[in-house]
Scaffold this motif. Structure first.
Motif, mmCIF file in Angstrom:
data_model
loop_
_atom_site.group_PDB
_atom_site.id
_atom_site.type_symbol
_atom_site.label_atom_id
_atom_site.label_comp_id
_atom_site.label_asym_id
_atom_site.label_seq_id
_atom_site.Cartn_x
_atom_site.Cartn_y
_atom_site.Cartn_z
ATOM 1 N N TYR A 99 0.845 -1.192 0.000
ATOM 2 C CA TYR A 99 0.000 0.000 0.000
ATOM 3 C C TYR A 99 0.883 1.246 0.000
ATOM 4 O O TYR A 99 2.064 1.205 0.361
ATOM 5 C CB TYR A 99 -0.951 0.034 1.211
ATOM 6 N N THR A 100 0.300 2.344 -0.432
ATOM 7 C CA THR A 100 0.932 3.652 -0.324
ATOM 8 C C THR A 100 -0.046 4.594 0.378
ATOM 9 O O THR A 100 -1.260 4.419 0.303
ATOM 10 C CB THR A 100 1.299 4.239 -1.705
ATOM 11 N N GLY A 101 0.501 5.567 1.060
ATOM 12 C CA GLY A 101 -0.324 6.553 1.749
ATOM 13 C C GLY A 101 0.398 7.882 1.806
ATOM 14 O O GLY A 101 1.621 7.959 1.595
ATOM 15 N N ASP A 102 -0.350 8.918 2.088
ATOM 16 C CA ASP A 102 0.194 10.273 2.068
ATOM 17 C C ASP A 102 -0.239 10.999 3.336
ATOM 18 O O ASP A 102 -1.413 10.960 3.708
ATOM 19 C CB ASP A 102 -0.320 11.015 0.828
ATOM 20 N N ILE A 103 0.718 11.656 4.017
ATOM 21 C CA ILE A 103 0.365 12.461 5.182
ATOM 22 C C ILE A 103 -0.323 13.736 4.704
ATOM 23 O O ILE A 103 0.221 14.480 3.879
ATOM 24 C CB ILE A 103 1.601 12.816 6.020
ATOM 25 N N ASN A 104 -1.488 13.983 5.210
ATOM 26 C CA ASN A 104 -2.281 15.140 4.797
ATOM 27 C C ASN A 104 -1.608 16.434 5.257
ATOM 28 O O ASN A 104 -1.433 16.664 6.443
ATOM 29 C CB ASN A 104 -3.686 15.020 5.405
ATOM 30 N N THR A 105 -1.203 17.283 4.282
ATOM 31 C CA THR A 105 -0.533 18.565 4.546
ATOM 32 C C THR A 105 0.496 18.428 5.672
ATOM 33 O O THR A 105 0.370 19.033 6.725
ATOM 34 C CB THR A 105 -1.560 19.661 4.895
ATOM 35 N N MET A 106 1.523 17.649 5.414
ATOM 36 C CA MET A 106 2.492 17.257 6.439
ATOM 37 C C MET A 106 3.098 18.453 7.177
ATOM 38 O O MET A 106 3.135 18.488 8.409
ATOM 39 C CB MET A 106 3.605 16.423 5.820
ATOM 40 N N PHE A 107 3.584 19.453 6.429
ATOM 41 C CA PHE A 107 4.257 20.571 7.087
ATOM 42 C C PHE A 107 3.297 21.349 7.989
ATOM 43 O O PHE A 107 3.704 21.891 9.018
ATOM 44 C CB PHE A 107 4.872 21.515 6.050
ATOM 45 N N PHE A 108 2.024 21.406 7.594
ATOM 46 C CA PHE A 108 1.042 22.147 8.378
ATOM 47 C C PHE A 108 0.679 21.437 9.682
ATOM 48 O O PHE A 108 -0.012 22.014 10.528
ATOM 49 C CB PHE A 108 -0.229 22.372 7.556
ATOM 50 N N GLN A 109 1.110 20.189 9.867
ATOM 51 C CA GLN A 109 0.773 19.458 11.080
ATOM 52 C C GLN A 109 1.721 19.774 12.235
ATOM 53 O O GLN A 109 1.507 19.323 13.366
ATOM 54 C CB GLN A 109 0.781 17.951 10.821
ATOM 55 N N VAL A 110 2.775 20.538 11.957
ATOM 56 C CA VAL A 110 3.768 20.856 12.989
ATOM 57 C C VAL A 110 3.725 22.354 13.261
ATOM 58 O O VAL A 110 3.968 23.168 12.362
ATOM 59 C CB VAL A 110 5.186 20.435 12.551
#
Length: 216
Positions: A99-110
């Motif tokens: 499977y592949t997955g993507d972190i939703n708006t990764m930079f905005f989570q920090v």
């Protein structure tokens, strides 16, 4: 901003999508309006839109120079904490099920500490393009800032360290070693094991408010 305004006035659909992106950032707490004068130094970042088929992504130009200096010139890039792309791809070939997955708006989570947010100021209109520009500032890390990849990858690794004991070794390993920036690639010999791994990886990341989507 005057140049951007002309483009927004000329293209109504572009303006709608651009405004929707800014509004979403405000509603989610990624951006906040500046209501008081800064007690110290500030930096203003220009921004522009990158057109996608169904949306506009607003990118902050941290490489824009003022008197020969940009924000990126002053930020510490820190260590390269990204996993090797080759290593991630080799592990991805390790089983017939994947499977592949993507972190939703990764930079905005920090989030950025409050005392550093005045270095991430930008201009935007509050309600209408006919109004005067208002000052805003980002409360999270930016796409375009040279420090963002290292910081967000550190957070991802720290998440695996802080909460990994609540999950299996395979889950901890996946979060620490199977991500390339915001993309997760995982393979297993068994379909059931793969599904368990996916569910646990999503739960582990969620412990720190990191959400994985676009799973295939």
């Amino acid at each position: 901003m005057h140049s951007l305004r002309k483009k927004l006035v000329k293209d109504g659909n572009y303006a709608k999508q651009y405004s929707a992106f800014i509004t979403e950032m405000q509603q989610k707490g990624y951006a906040e309006q500046v209501t008081t004068a800064s007690p110290g130094n500030v930096w203003y970042i220009p921004h522009f839109g990158v057109q996608h088929p169904d949306k506009v992504r607003v990118v902050f130009d941290c490489a824009s120079k003022v008197e020969g200096t940009s924000l990126n010139d002053l930020l510490l890039q820190a260590l390269d904490m990204m996993n090797s792309l080759l290593g991630v791809l080799v592990k991805f070939r390790g089983g017939p099920f994947a499977y592949t997955g993507d972190i939703n708006t990764m930079f905005f989570q920090v989030r950025v500490p409050e005392h550093q947010r005045d270095y991430l100021r930008f201009f935007w209109w509050e309600n209408s393009l006919d109004e005067e520009l208002k000052e805003w500032r980002m409360a999270v890390h930016l796409f375009g800032a040279c420090s963002s990849p290292s910081i967000t990858n550190f957070v991802l690794n720290q998440t695996a360290s802080d909460f990994g004991d609540e999950f299996s070794e395979g889950t901890r390993f996946t979060v620490a070693n199977n991500f390339y920036v915001d993309n997760c690639l995982r393979a297993e010999d068994c379909k059931d094991a793969l599904l368990v791994n996916l569910l646990e990886v999503k739960e582990l990341c969620k412990k720190r408010g990191i959400y994985i989507d676009k799973v295939q």
